[in-house]
Design an enzyme around this catalytic site. Structure first.
Site: not given
Ligand code: A2P
Length: 343
Positions: A128, A155, A248
């Site tokens: 990600c 995150q 994030h």
């Protein structure tokens, strides 16, 4: 044409979003099979008037399945994906297991969709944190030629799955109730110690590589970025877990071969596919994780030239990591494969 689709890990944080993305982005399905562990077998999942009964993942789950989206963890992909490949199913894997395998394309469609043509039944979805960074930087790299990236991440707990979110909710309540927060999962379920994430920041995502002192999450950013950009770009990452439920954020600093022309930077970011330039400091406009929950774009703000280095630029990059960083990118890979005639 429509496809017989499976989602592996369908009851998880990413798997649920995969189902949503298949509907929202019109992946042409004939049927959808939801697979999870024996614990979830028989559970009914309702979505937009459809009822799906979750089945236990087994070696025989893939007979007749044409496309499978995987997000049940690396060890599950490792163990079961060979059976799916054998059954003729094309597999889009959100786990880290196959990402650095030279036979497996690692793809962010708007950045390196061309790599899909070499697939051999498995396509890996990058981490990600890597996805949102390379998507934001792609057009800048094409024009300015990025030599080095220094990135710090902020995150969300949902990166650690459903258990991460439950932990943040529970610990927050424990602190508000005047109790000691109990840590069971973060920073990393499989590591020795656990620390509270409520009202805290933890500078560890995934386990440490004791040889080089970086974490595995940081090394994913280092190695995956080189593979996706297909060049030896220098990357230094510090990955931090923060008490955010979803989305994030990244502070990204780049050094470029060509000197930075800030007007050109804004022009390129305004015309980058998959990217929204969200930057108007006079009006305090900049991306924040809570603004973009459930959204599939990468949002870029706080864009500014370095004060001392003419070849350097800072930016702030935010994306819903369950969407662009996982489920949406996976489904978008499937859509890109259909567009390229590969499915
Ligand atoms: P289950 O809900 O049955 O445990 P998350 O990362 O959000 O925790 O989700 C992990 C996903 O992977 C869930 O859908 C989970 O299913 C699935 N999963 C975990 N272990 C297995 C397994 N041994 N076989 C199949 N699916 C699994």
């Amino acid at each position: 044409k429509t496809y017989k689709v499976a989602i592996v890990g369908a009851t998880g944080a990413v798997g649920r979003e995969m189902l949503r993305c298949i509907f929202q982005f019109h992946f042409p399905f004939e049927s959808i099979k939801l697979l999870a562990s024996a614990r979830s077998a028989g559970k009914v999942v309702e979505y937009e008037g459809h009822e799906f009964v979750v089945e236990e993942l087994t070696e025989n789950s893939f007979e007749g399945i044409e496309v499978a989206f995987w997000s049940a963890g690396g060890s599950i992909s490792e163990k079961y994906m060979p059976y799916a490949v054998k059954a003729g199913c094309v597999n889009i894997d959100n786990t880290s297991h196959f990402r650095m395998d030279p036979d497996v394309p690692l793809v962010v469609p708007e950045v390196n969709g061309y790599a899909l043509k070499d697939h051999k039944g498995i396509i890996a979805n990058p981490n990600c944190t890597t996805i949102q960074m390379v998507s934001a930087l792609n057009r800048l790299d094409e024009y300015f030629d990025i030599e080095r990236i220094i990135v710090s991440t902020y995150q969300a707990v949902s990166g650690a799955g459903v258990a991460g979110m439950e932990e943040l909710y529970r610990q927050s309540q424990e602190v508000l109730d005047g109790k000691e927060p109990v840590a069971k999962t973060l920073p990393c379920a499989s590591d020795k110690k656990h620390f509270p994430i409520a009202f805290n920041c933890i500078p560890q995502v995934d386990k440490f590589d004791l040889d080089n002192h970086f974490t595995k999450e940081e090394m994913k950013m280092v190695n995956e970025t080189k593979k996706i950009f297909n060049k030896d770009i220098k990357v230094n990452a510090t990955c931090v877990r923060v008490p955010v439920l979803r989305g994030h954020s990244e502070s990204v600093y780049i050094e470029t071969k060509k000197p930075i022309d800030i007007d050109k930077v804004f022009e390129l970011l305004s015309n980058s596919p998959g990217v929204e330039l969200y930057d108007d400091i006079e009006n305090q406009v900049y991306p924040m994780a809570t603004l973009f929950i459930g959204d599939e774009l990468v949002h870029v703000g706080r864009v500014r030239k370095d004060l001392d280095n003419d070849h350097a630029l800072s930016l702030w990059v935010v994306a819903d990591q369950l969407m662009k960083g996982a489920a949406y990118n996976s489904v978008d890979i499937g859509l890109k494969m259909i567009e390229l005639g590969l499915l």
